[in-house]
Design an enzyme around this catalytic site. Structure first.
Site, PDB file in Angstrom:
ATOM      1  N   ASN A 154       0.824  -1.212   0.000  1.00  0.00           N
ATOM      2  CA  ASN A 154       0.000   0.000   0.000  1.00  0.00           C
ATOM      3  C   ASN A 154       0.861   1.266   0.000  1.00  0.00           C
ATOM      4  O   ASN A 154       0.317   2.374  -0.016  1.00  0.00           O
ATOM      5  CB  ASN A 154      -0.971   0.012   1.182  1.00  0.00           C
ATOM      6  CG  ASN A 154      -0.284   0.072   2.535  1.00  0.00           C
ATOM      7  OD1 ASN A 154       0.940   0.055   2.633  1.00  0.00           O
ATOM      8  ND2 ASN A 154      -1.078   0.135   3.588  1.00  0.00           N
ATOM      9  N   GLY A 169       6.555   1.586   2.218  1.00  0.00           N
ATOM     10  CA  GLY A 169       7.345   1.111   1.090  1.00  0.00           C
ATOM     11  C   GLY A 169       7.568   2.208   0.058  1.00  0.00           C
ATOM     12  O   GLY A 169       6.939   3.269   0.105  1.00  0.00           O
ATOM     13  N   SER A 175       4.469  -4.743   6.765  1.00  0.00           N
ATOM     14  CA  SER A 175       4.390  -4.198   8.121  1.00  0.00           C
ATOM     15  C   SER A 175       5.362  -3.033   8.245  1.00  0.00           C
ATOM     16  O   SER A 175       6.468  -3.107   7.715  1.00  0.00           O
ATOM     17  CB  SER A 175       4.761  -5.246   9.183  1.00  0.00           C
ATOM     18  OG  SER A 175       4.750  -4.659  10.480  1.00  0.00           O
ATOM     19  N   LYS A 199      -3.066  -3.834  12.714  1.00  0.00           N
ATOM     20  CA  LYS A 199      -3.977  -4.406  11.722  1.00  0.00           C
ATOM     21  C   LYS A 199      -3.248  -5.301  10.728  1.00  0.00           C
ATOM     22  O   LYS A 199      -3.743  -6.372  10.365  1.00  0.00           O
ATOM     23  CB  LYS A 199      -4.724  -3.290  10.990  1.00  0.00           C
ATOM     24  CG  LYS A 199      -5.830  -2.640  11.819  1.00  0.00           C
ATOM     25  CD  LYS A 199      -6.391  -1.390  11.162  1.00  0.00           C
ATOM     26  CE  LYS A 199      -7.188  -1.724   9.930  1.00  0.00           C
ATOM     27  NZ  LYS A 199      -7.831  -0.514   9.353  1.00  0.00           N
ATOM     28  N   GLY A 246      -5.965 -17.020   4.762  1.00  0.00           N
ATOM     29  CA  GLY A 246      -7.189 -17.419   4.062  1.00  0.00           C
ATOM     30  C   GLY A 246      -6.938 -17.608   2.572  1.00  0.00           C
ATOM     31  O   GLY A 246      -7.433 -18.569   1.964  1.00  0.00           O
ATOM     32  N   ALA A 255       7.043 -13.046   8.036  1.00  0.00           N
ATOM     33  CA  ALA A 255       8.175 -12.319   8.607  1.00  0.00           C
ATOM     34  C   ALA A 255       7.848 -11.960  10.043  1.00  0.00           C
ATOM     35  O   ALA A 255       7.111 -11.019  10.308  1.00  0.00           O
ATOM     36  CB  ALA A 255       8.444 -11.062   7.791  1.00  0.00           C
ATOM     37  N   TYR A 315       4.060  -3.186  17.856  1.00  0.00           N
ATOM     38  CA  TYR A 315       4.838  -3.974  16.889  1.00  0.00           C
ATOM     39  C   TYR A 315       5.118  -5.374  17.432  1.00  0.00           C
ATOM     40  O   TYR A 315       4.878  -6.375  16.753  1.00  0.00           O
ATOM     41  CB  TYR A 315       6.149  -3.258  16.582  1.00  0.00           C
ATOM     42  CG  TYR A 315       7.010  -3.941  15.545  1.00  0.00           C
ATOM     43  CD1 TYR A 315       6.593  -4.025  14.215  1.00  0.00           C
ATOM     44  CD2 TYR A 315       8.247  -4.483  15.873  1.00  0.00           C
ATOM     45  CE1 TYR A 315       7.384  -4.641  13.247  1.00  0.00           C
ATOM     46  CE2 TYR A 315       9.047  -5.093  14.918  1.00  0.00           C
ATOM     47  CZ  TYR A 315       8.611  -5.171  13.616  1.00  0.00           C
ATOM     48  OH  TYR A 315       9.401  -5.782  12.663  1.00  0.00           O
ATOM     49  N   TYR A 344      -3.382 -21.962  11.954  1.00  0.00           N
ATOM     50  CA  TYR A 344      -3.741 -22.430  10.621  1.00  0.00           C
ATOM     51  C   TYR A 344      -2.953 -23.692  10.254  1.00  0.00           C
ATOM     52  O   TYR A 344      -3.477 -24.576   9.563  1.00  0.00           O
ATOM     53  CB  TYR A 344      -3.488 -21.339   9.580  1.00  0.00           C
ATOM     54  CG  TYR A 344      -4.720 -20.525   9.260  1.00  0.00           C
ATOM     55  CD1 TYR A 344      -5.415 -20.697   8.076  1.00  0.00           C
ATOM     56  CD2 TYR A 344      -5.199 -19.585  10.176  1.00  0.00           C
ATOM     57  CE1 TYR A 344      -6.557 -19.965   7.793  1.00  0.00           C
ATOM     58  CE2 TYR A 344      -6.335 -18.842   9.904  1.00  0.00           C
ATOM     59  CZ  TYR A 344      -7.010 -19.037   8.710  1.00  0.00           C
ATOM     60  OH  TYR A 344      -8.138 -18.312   8.437  1.00  0.00           O
TER      61      TYR A 344
END
Length: 326
Positions: free
Chosen positions: A33, A37, A76, A92, A103, A115, A146, A160
């Protein structure tokens, strides 16, 4: 051609992973997003037919058309400046973001590597830190957003794995450095080099006796690559076990840059870890991995990268982004 999704692909580590998997012949889908980055980290890959970029927040529902073999979840904020400025987004991406990735992996029957971080150990009471150590984390301190996001991410991933039988891998990343780090992101190595290049005194928080262990990015990427292709689902430390105090590190930077700045001391931030050194016995035994690049060589390459940045990059404020809070 195997297809891999790399979230956080425009970040420091994510972009280097994109390079590595392109080199290995994968079709790489980078997702970011761009809140921390930088699209410039990926521009050299845009002409390639086996690379695509999705501008998307992984905390929202993720859709990727076609088959997927692997997912690397590297989205992140990772520097204290970032995750203290955007604490809710940090939580989030470590909760909703990993849930969405897991998922998607179930739907695509893909293997997931997440990571995690040495910060899951908090301010450790065990030194060096093995994977069996549960950590010493303050969940309500400023760094908790964090640390706990990453700890939750590990727990969700293992759930999972055990409940759904999903193929999962967990890498606990220790301090890493190299080209494409943001010069003013608040971490100690770019902070020191940036101050040296600007002719400023080097700032140490605390008395400088706290320790870190610095791993060059190419070594880290090799460890991640081997872990992804291994059959080991539990956490693995990847980092350089050569420990150095922050004071000694500042002296190395002054020598490297040939500058004459002084070192100045300021109070240590709340919950800042006093020690950080990985026990990499598992990585050696399971992955036949250990770092190869010496700190002297890695610092030389990184310094060459920073000193060749445009001057406006060098003089940007330590924090220059405006974030939209959700």
């Amino acid at each position: 051609m195997k297809r891999i999704l790399i979230t956080g692909g425009a970040g420091f580590l994510g972009s280097h992973l994109c390079d590595r998997f392109i080199k290995e012949g994968y079709h790489v889908i980078a997702m970011d997003n761009l809140i921390t980055g930088d699209i410039r980290n990926l521009e050299h890959l845009f002409p390639l037919s086996n690379f695509e970029f999705h501008h998307h927040d992984v905390s929202q529902f993720i859709h990727v058309a076609g088959e997927l073999d692997y997912i690397l979840h590297f989205a992140s904020p990772a520097s204290p400046i970032d995750y203290l400025k955007i604490p809710i987004q940090t939580l989030k991406v470590g909760s909703l973001g990993i849930h969405n990735c897991l998922g998607l992996a179930r739907v695509k029957n893909a293997r997931v590597l997440i990571a995690s971080t040495s910060e899951v150990y908090g301010d450790p009471t065990v030194h060096p830190q093995p994977e069996e150590y549960w950590g010493n984390v303050n969940p309500v301190g400023p760094r908790g957003v964090y640390d706990e996001a990453k700890r939750f991410q590990e727990a969700m991933t293992m759930a999972y794995h055990t409940y759904h039988g999903l193929e999962t891998r967990i890498v606990r990343i220790f301090n890493t450095y190299g080209p494409r780090m943001r010069l003013n992101d608040g971490r100690v190595l770019p902070a020191f080099i940036g101050q040296a290049l600007r002719g400023e005194d080097l700032t140490i928080f605390g008395d400088g006796s706290q320790t870190r262990s610095f791993c060059y990015v190419d070594d880290l990427v090799e460890g991640i690559y081997r872990l992804l292709l291994s059959d080991y689902p539990s956490p693995v430390n990847i980092g350089n076990p050569v420990e150095i105090t922050i004071k000694e590190f500042a002296e190395e930077i002054i020598k490297l840059t040939g500058t004459s700045q002084q070192v100045v001391y300021k109070p240590l931030p709340t919950d800042d870890p006093k020690q950080r050194q990985p026990n990499i016995s598992k990585a050696k035994a399971i992955l036949d991995w250990e770092p190869k690049v010496s700190r002297a060589e890695g610092l030389r390459i990184t310094y060459d990268y920073f000193k060749n940045l445009p001057e406006e990059e060098l003089y940007k404020a330590a924090y220059h982004r405006e974030f939209s809070v959700r």
